[in-house]
Design a protein around this motif. Structure first.
Motif, short mmCIF file in Angstrom:
data_model
loop_
_atom_site.label_atom_id
_atom_site.label_comp_id
_atom_site.label_asym_id
_atom_site.label_seq_id
_atom_site.Cartn_x
_atom_site.Cartn_y
_atom_site.Cartn_z
N THR A 198 34.44 50.04 -32.51
CA THR A 198 33.39 51.03 -32.39
C THR A 198 32.94 51.44 -33.79
OG1 THR A 198 34.29 51.86 -30.31
CG2 THR A 198 32.75 53.30 -31.48
N THR A 247 25.87 46.10 -32.19
CA THR A 247 26.50 47.17 -31.43
C THR A 247 25.53 47.74 -30.41
OG1 THR A 247 25.86 48.76 -33.13
CG2 THR A 247 28.04 47.79 -33.32
N LEU A 263 31.19 47.33 -30.07
CA LEU A 263 31.03 45.90 -30.36
C LEU A 263 32.10 45.14 -29.59
CD1 LEU A 263 30.03 43.47 -32.19
CD2 LEU A 263 31.96 44.06 -33.67
#
Length: 809
Positions: free
Chosen positions: A41, A72, A78
């Motif tokens: 993240t 993302t 991700l």
């Protein structure tokens, strides 16, 4: 039904073909090397906000060879699939931020590597333009939606979902909880899918959800053909709080106030590939007097034949309980299964007393009401990915059941008497819904993506009356299929378009006419053109066709005579609404400020509205009819600005026209202007202290027979972070300087020589003060799974029954 069987046959062929060709369009089965995935993240190091659309590249350490990559999502998440065991460098880049490199290793014994949170910092020349320091943005703009982050707005504590909706830009909410998006009806989803709690009344369903359980609200104005076609104005998606982190994590929220008390608890336990999450929430609203004054004057040939005045109160309380349990398991890097079961129980009602003056003769009505809503939703979802990045197949099933027992009693006491005869009524509705859905996504290239899918929905409604020799049975089956294609026309110009087909088969019975049938087929095209301009600005042009099928309370022919001068009844012969929507939107970011503007046009055929008429005895009766056709023009402007790094100002103004025409009856309402205004100011004093103010103004709301007064809501909150910023404590208030919200509704009905003038004045106790507390433990990060999305039914958004047309606290 034949077409539904055909859909089932097609789905069977689709599933068999996919099992034989797991690689999609690529042909025969592939030999797959054992691989895993890398997840992370990406957050802004200063604001702790997610960085969406950050570019990530994965290269090997030994030879710097690029092996994978991606961007993302809106939550900064991700996920890189199909990663062979090796040592890598994860390189993260985004405009205005310094490129960051992180070393990552996967091994045959540990194929998956969850890196957790990665913070990236802005470059020196952009740090001055960071929008808010230490606070999360309340409003975010996406290509096809606006997102209101409810958890970042401290003024929501102690309220319910209705209170949250009132502060979402572009939405308007009336006194009964009816929600409109830019003057059009909406479909409300919870976590991307429908809920049985919405089957009877959206207004009541929203009151079941404590505000503390809501993470965000997505306003989707340009749904693609992948979405169900319901919602002439668009779609509202309520995202509830949940977590997905290794170990144990969760949140606790509690609030107490003069109007309502809420509690919410969320817990997630995750180990390896298995995740279990649960949530429990409850709310209780004190019984408070709501005064209602209703005047009905009936004239025949301009001569008054009936003059009735009702003046009284209802003292209703509300209480609700909701909970959920979910399980999510990754078999490997390619296969995931999840299941979630959710229940809701909600009841409201209480005693009331009214004085009736019929042509000057007085009598007293002692009333009581009990309305209960019990619903359960259970879904199972399977998702499969392949070595080809972006390819995905899913199949989902969902069962929804709902029970809504309603009981009303009235005791009429003539003037001078001490007792009277009690009249009791009851109606129990049972709603069952079964859904099967499959979706497939295939990326021909990184920018050329095909999406296809099919869906079947099977609904049954049984309504049992205590005063009827024949109950009402209603069945509705929907078969749908869609195809959507996305690709780039140029480097900066993107296109996304598709077509959805929906076939509806309806069967129902009525006491008067027996079994009736109604089948229809509709096609719903959609298209979006989006161009990226200089300075991160975006220009968007979209078109879509939408539909509104009438929901349970619109159709139920049960005669609700709990209020003897305001009878209510559904209409099983309603046709669906059909609308065409065109929108042009522009958004830009200027030194941390956000500007979003749009103009739109909507044409709707077969508009469904409530209608004031009269029964055979001349008593006013409210039902639903297809009024005619409407054309709506509108404009919306949203802006956010930071005068100082810790001070955020934002405002939204929405304007739209209202006009209904019926050429058959030579009828036209004329054109009226509706508007809604929203403004918010938030300031961070440092050391965890935050103060917020907000205000909402909704203009008078027009219908083809009359109008409802404007409404004003305003409030403030003060919050202090505690326990190392894992918790917070605060106070808030709503409409502190006004005890009651006074709303007047005036309707005028003309039927040949008969004229009915109805005026309703409601004094709703809205003023409230409260305290709230929240605490988070563990390491939280939010995720979403693809779920079933039934968004094809127009729901009754008005509370039925009770004195005065059903006003609730």
């Amino acid at each position: 039904m034949k077409k539904l069987l055909l859909l089932t046959f097609i789905l069977g062929i689709f599933f068999t073909a996919h099992a034989q060709f797991p690689g999609g369009f690529g042909g025969g089965a592939k030999k797959v090397t054992v691989t895993g995935r890398i997840t992370a993240t990406i957050l802004d190091s200063l604001t702790k906000k997610p960085i969406d659309y950050a570019t990530v590249s994965l290269v090997t350490v030994k030879d710097n060879k690029s092996v994978n990559g991606g961007v993302t999502d809106e939550k900064g998440k991700l996920s890189l699939q199909n990663i062979a065991p090796d040592s890598y460098k994860l390189m993260i880049g985004f405009m205005g931020y310094k490129t960051k490199t992180v070393l990552v290793t996967t091994t045959p014994s540990k194929l998956d590597n969850n890196i957790g949170t990665i913070y990236i910092s802005g470059s020196e020349n952009t740090l001055a333009d960071v929008q808010v320091q230490g606070t999360k943005a309340v409003i975010e703009n996406k290509i096809d939606r606006m997102v209101y982050n409810a958890e970042a707005d401290g003024t929501n504590a102690g309220g319910d979902a209705t209170d949250v909706m009132r502060k979402v830009p572009m939405l308007s909410v009336d006194i009964n909880g009816n929600v409109q998006l830019r003057g059009g009806a909406v479909r409300v989803l919870i976590n991307g899918k429908p809920s049985g709690t919405m089957a009877t009344s959206v207004a009541d369903a929203l009151k079941m959800i404590p505000a503390e359980q809501i993470k965000s609200v997505e306003v989707i104005t340009s749904p693609s053909a992948k979405y169900d076609a319901e919602g002439s104005g668009g779609i509202i998606n309520i995202i509830t709080k949940k977590s997905n982190a290794q170990g144990v994590s969760g949140t606790v929220n509690a609030s107490a106030g003069t109007r309502q008390n809420n509690g919410a608890f969320n817990l997630t336990a995750k180990t390896g590939r298995l995740s279990v999450n649960t949530a429990l929430g409850g709310n209780f609203a004190y019984a408070q007097n709501s005064r209602v004054v209703i005047s009905n004057i009936t004239r025949v040939d301009n001569v008054v034949v009936n003059d009735v005045l009702q003046d009284g109160y209802s003292k209703w309380s509300r209480e609700g309980l909701n909970g959920s349990l979910g399980v999510d398991y990754d078999f490997n890097a390619y296969n995931n299964i999840s299941s979630n079961i959710k229940f809701n129980s909600f009841s409201n009602g209480g005693p009331g007393e009214s004085s009736f003056f019929t042509n000057g003769v007085k009598q007293i009505n002692i009333s009581d009401m009990d309305m209960t809503f019990r619903n359960m939703d259970w879904n199972v979802d399977y998702k499969k990915t392949t070595k080809k990045e972006g390819e995905e197949f899913s199949i989902s099933g969902q069962l929804s059941t709902g029970r809504t027992p309603q009981n009303f009693s009235n005791t009429f006491i003539p003037a001078g008497a001490t007792s009277g005869k009690a009249i009791e009524r009851s109606n129990t509705s049972k709603n069952n819904e079964y859904t099967i859905q499959t979706d497939y996504t295939y990326p021909f290239t990184k920018n050329s993506i095909l999406e296809v899918g099919a869906k079947g929905i099977f609904r049954t409604i049984k309504s049992q009356f205590d005063v009827s020799a024949q109950d009402f049975d209603y069945s509705q089956d929907v078969a749908a299929a869609y195809g959507v294609m996305s690709f780039n026309l140029t480097k900066k110009l993107k296109f996304k378009g598709g077509l959805r087909a929906e076939y509806t088969s309806i069967s129902f019975n009525t006491k008067a006419n027996g079994i009736q049938k109604n089948d229809y087929l509709n096609l719903f095209p959609s298209a979006i053109l989006s161009e990226t301009l200089k300075g991160n600005a975006t220009l968007k042009l979209s078109y879509n066709r939408r539909l509104q099928r009438p929901g349970q309370n619109y159709l139920n022919p049960f005669l609700n005579d709990s209020n003897p001068i305001n009878l209510q009844q559904g209409n099983p012969y309603l046709d669906p609404e059909l609308s065409d929507n065109l929108e042009l939107g522009y958004s830009t970011y200027i030194k941390g400020s956000i500007i979003n503007a749009s103009v739109f046009y909507r044409r709707t055929g077969g508009v469904i509205e409530s209608s004031l008429t009269a029964n055979e005895a001349g008593t006013p009766l409210t039902t639903f009819i297809n009024v005619g056709n409407s054309q709506t023009y509108g404009f919306n402007l949203f802006g956010s600005y930071n005068p100082k790094p810790k001070w955020t100002l934002m405002s939204n103004i929405g304007i739209n026209t209202y006009e209904v025409n019926n050429t058959t009856n030579n009828f036209s309402t004329g054109t009226f202007l509706n508007y809604n205004l929203f403004a918010r100011s938030a300031y961070g004093f440092g050391k965890g202290y935050n103060f917020e103010l907000f205000g909402v103004v909704n203009s008078p709301r027009r219908t083809y027979q009359g109008k409802t007064d404007a409404m004003i809501f305003y409030g403030a909150s003060f919050k202090k972070d505690i326990l190392n910023k894992k918790g917070s404590i605060g106070v808030n208030t709503l409409n502190p300087f006004t005890k009651d919200l006074h709303i007047q509704t005036v309707n005028n009905s003309i039927m040949n020589a008969v004229t009915i003038n109805q005026s309703s004045n409601i004094y709703y106790p809205l003023r409230s003060f409260g305290v709230n507390f929240s605490y988070s433990f563990g390491k939280l990060k939010f995720t979403e799974k693809k779920k079933i999305k039934n968004d094809d039914i127009k729901q009754d958004q008005q509370q039925g029954g009770g004195m005065g047309g059903g006003v609730q606290q």
